[in-house]
Write an enzyme that holds these catalytic residues in place. Structure first.
Site: not given
Length: 705
Positions: A283-284
């Site tokens: 997850v960014s």
């Protein structure tokens, strides 16, 4: 914004009026204490942990690091305690935790042990490294850094001591809300490998729920808040050189200021608000997605590659630069958390308990998990592998591209790189078969020089906090890995809510699902115990949850090795400091302008000693001071180097002469009172003949109009 804060305040007063009689009369079997302490590591010339970039060394501070501790105990049985600490650090290492526990034992005896203390790193990539002791993780920092290690140990220990002294009757509430436009999946092709039947259960390819636990007194006064939201603290990219707690750390500061009063300096308030890590593996926060550096074309480091020479593929955030992106993502998390806080919560008050076990991952044999039927297949067995890293590990991610010409999704070896690998340590045929389809780039579990490169024994904890189950895991679970873990733990606990606390106690890299493992993007290549790593964790956490619910104590498991006597460091010490000819330490070399307005940036330069001479925990290298003319011309501090608006930047003039200077910047925020201000610099210098001595200096006054 003022209306927003006013709404929260009025709503909480209304809830207090409704609840105070009920809460005062209710039996309360829970006590909670909260504490916060500075853990900022050496801010200059020490490598940052996270991006594995040898060139990313510190040159100052933008946001200080803090440890936020929450101690919970059953009032009727104080032997049952749970400690949760969220630390503004890349992750947590067994050596740090062991030393913290050693100091707690000297003070409290057997009250706090390996069985009941969880220390979770937020996973910021902009803080000093060199504290994990496993050689691969400390290698980009040039080995073990005692200054970082001690800073973390002292700060974490102090936060727990403060929380212990503040134990008082309390209750627990839970709330959650959907938060959009704050995270994306950085390996969507891996996520699509998961069964369509499983993916159909979820609306998004990342978790969009911000989960919140809050602790309140019987009189409904807020003590502290823990928030969990799945996002990498990588808004600050690998070009950053200033210590920063990144988006989650700034969200904590925003929330603490809102609840303690905006004039409260970071780390000094009574209400403690953590934004802790969870299943953030894939997850960014860089929600604009990855694009080629020069052409601007969409890329993914796998199939959509950048064509121009030396053109990198990386993602960017929503702001005009990394500081602005950090502010935007942090503000979105903060506002969502405040919205949850303003709503009635679900009462989760109840007993606390915890179980813990060390697990030797390579020797585990377990039944695999079927994500479609959501059951374990008892008719077959899978096993763990000796640690190893795949080729795509070297490719990096779209948050921070790696070196050389590696690409994500690599499933076939290269003869040249295999030869280099075998020169260091050759994997056995069993290793190659166990890790398939991962082509092994580093057989880390086989390398013994100079000492262990990656852990083989991990720490697993499951805690009960009232009606909430907290699964503390020793690594970075991907989105779907975390969902599977929450599902099986919830079932094992009889349907209770489950929160996953990431990067806790020991760091064992990533945990991808077996299906994602086949894609061999970065997260899969960094799943170090092989394709069935997640299966092992799922079985173990079900076992621990069942023991917790049955009030049974599991075996302790094999203890991790003590590497403290084998450590090496190539980080040079501070030799000496010297002031330029005609100057003394603290002299202001560049004075501010005479007058500024809101939004302007005040800049001053000072003769400086090396910041590593004194880390100044609980203090500051920087103070922005305002003249109080009505109080005998006294100067009061309005901001420090822990505040968002300031930057402390340290620069060397000459390593040979030992000269350096500090740049202090203050961006004047809206609402700053008109008046007379000055910048104050504090530090310590190392005399060439021995001894470290403090100094300070300040700029000429200037006006804010």
């Amino acid at each position: 914004m003022a209306q927003f804060f006013g709404h929260v305040h009025n709503d909480m007063m209304y809830r207090n009026a409704l609840c105070v009689l009920v809460c005062a009369c209710a039996s309360n079997a829970l006590r909670v204490g909260v504490g916060i302490a500075d853990v900022t590591g050496p801010p200059a010339e020490i490598g940052f942990m996270g991006y594995a970039n040898f060139e990313q060394t510190g040159h100052g501070i933008h946001l200080r690091q803090f440890a936020r501790a929450f101690v919970l105990e059953n009032d009727v049985d104080s032997a049952e305690r749970v400690v949760f600490v969220s630390v503004d650090a890349a992750m947590m290492g067994h050596g740090v935790r062991r030393e913290v526990l050693k100091r707690l034992k000297k003070r409290y005896g057997d009250l706090y042990t390996e069985d009941n203390v969880i220390i979770s790193g937020t996973h910021t990539h902009s803080t000093p490294g060199g504290f994990l002791m496993d050689f691969l993780f400390d290698l980009p920092i040039l080995g073990f850094v005692k200054e970082t290690f001690i800073a973390y140990v002292i700060g974490i220990y102090k936060s727990i001591v403060i929380a212990h002294t503040k134990l008082q009757p309390a209750r627990i509430e839970y709330g959650e809300a959907e938060l959009l436009d704050a995270n994306i999946n950085r390996s969507p092709s891996s996520y699509l490998r998961n069964p369509p039947e499983e993916r159909a259960r979820y609306k998004y390819d990342v978790d969009k729920t911000l989960a919140q636990v809050r602790f309140l007194t019987p009189a409904n006064e807020l003590l502290g808040v823990i928030n969990w939201f799945a996002v990498h603290p990588t808004s600050m990219n690998n070009t950053n050189r200033l210590v920063s707690s990144d988006n989650v750390g700034y969200a904590s500061i925003l929330m603490e200021k809102a609840l303690n009063g905006n004039n409260t300096h970071p780390g000094k308030g009574n209400i403690i608000c953590a934004f802790a890590s969870t299943n953030l593996g894939d997850v960014s926060p860089n929600i604009k997605g990855p694009r080629c550096e020069f052409s601007g074309k969409v890329c993914d480091q796998e199939k959509l590659l950048c064509k121009l020479p030396k053109e990198r593929c990386f993602a960017s955030g929503p702001g005009k630069d990394m500081f602005d992106s950090t502010r935007i993502i942090a503000t979105r998390m903060f506002q969502t958390a405040m919205n949850i806080l303003a709503q009635p919560g679900e009462d989760l008050t109840g007993p606390v308990g915890i179980v813990h076990q060390f697990v030797e991952m390579p020797v585990q044999k377990v039944p695999p998990y079927d994500p479609v039927s959501e059951t374990f297949n008892a008719s077959s067995m899978v096993s763990g592998c000796v640690p190893a890293m795949g080729y795509s590990f070297a490719a990096g991610t779209t948050d921070g591209p790696g070196a050389f010409d590696f690409r994500q999704g690599t499933t076939s070896p290269n003869a040249l790189w295999d030869a280099v690998r075998d020169f260091v340590a050759e994997p056995s045929p069993q290793d190659l078969a166990c890790h398939a389809p991962k082509p092994i780039l580093l057989a880390t579990g086989r390398i013994k020089f100079p000492y262990s490169w990656q852990p083989q024994i991990v720490s697993c904890s499951v805690a009960r906090i009232g009606e909430l189950i907290l699964a503390a895991v020793p690594g970075e679970f991907t989105t779907m890995s975390g969902r599977r873990l929450r599902s099986v733990v919830s079932k094992a606990s009889g349907g209770k809510r489950v929160v996953l606390a990431g990067l806790s106690n020991v760091y064992a890299d990533y945990i991808a699902t077996p299906e994602e493992y086949q894609e061999q993007r970065y997260e899969a290549a960094s799943t170090i115990y092989g394709p069935h790593t997640l299966d092992i964790y799922l079985n173990k956490y079900v076992e621990l949850t069942e023991a917790l619910m049955a009030s049974k104590k599991p075996s302790s498991g094999p203890s991790p090795p003590d590497l403290s006597e084998q450590l090496i460091s190539l980080v040079p010490p501070v030799l000496w400091d010297a002031a330029p000819w005609g100057h003394e330490f603290g002299d202001c070399l560049l004075q501010p302008e005479k007058q500024y307005s809101y939004g302007d940036t005040v800049v001053a330069h000072f003769v400086s000693g090396h910041p590593r001479n004194s880390i100044r925990h609980g203090r500051s290298y920087v103070a922005v001071e305002r003249l109080q003319e009505a109080e005998d011309d006294a100067w009061t501090t309005v901001a420090t180097d822990a505040d968002w608006e300031t930057k402390f930047i340290w620069q060397r003039n000459s390593k040979i002469l030992g000269t350096s200077y500090a740049v202090i910047e203050w961006e004047i925020p809206p609402g700053t009172p008109r008046g007379t201000y000055r910048l104050h610099h504090y530090g310590s210098y190392k005399y060439i003949l021995g001894g470290i001595y403090p100094y300070h200096g300040f700029s000429e006054p200037f006006e804010v109009t």
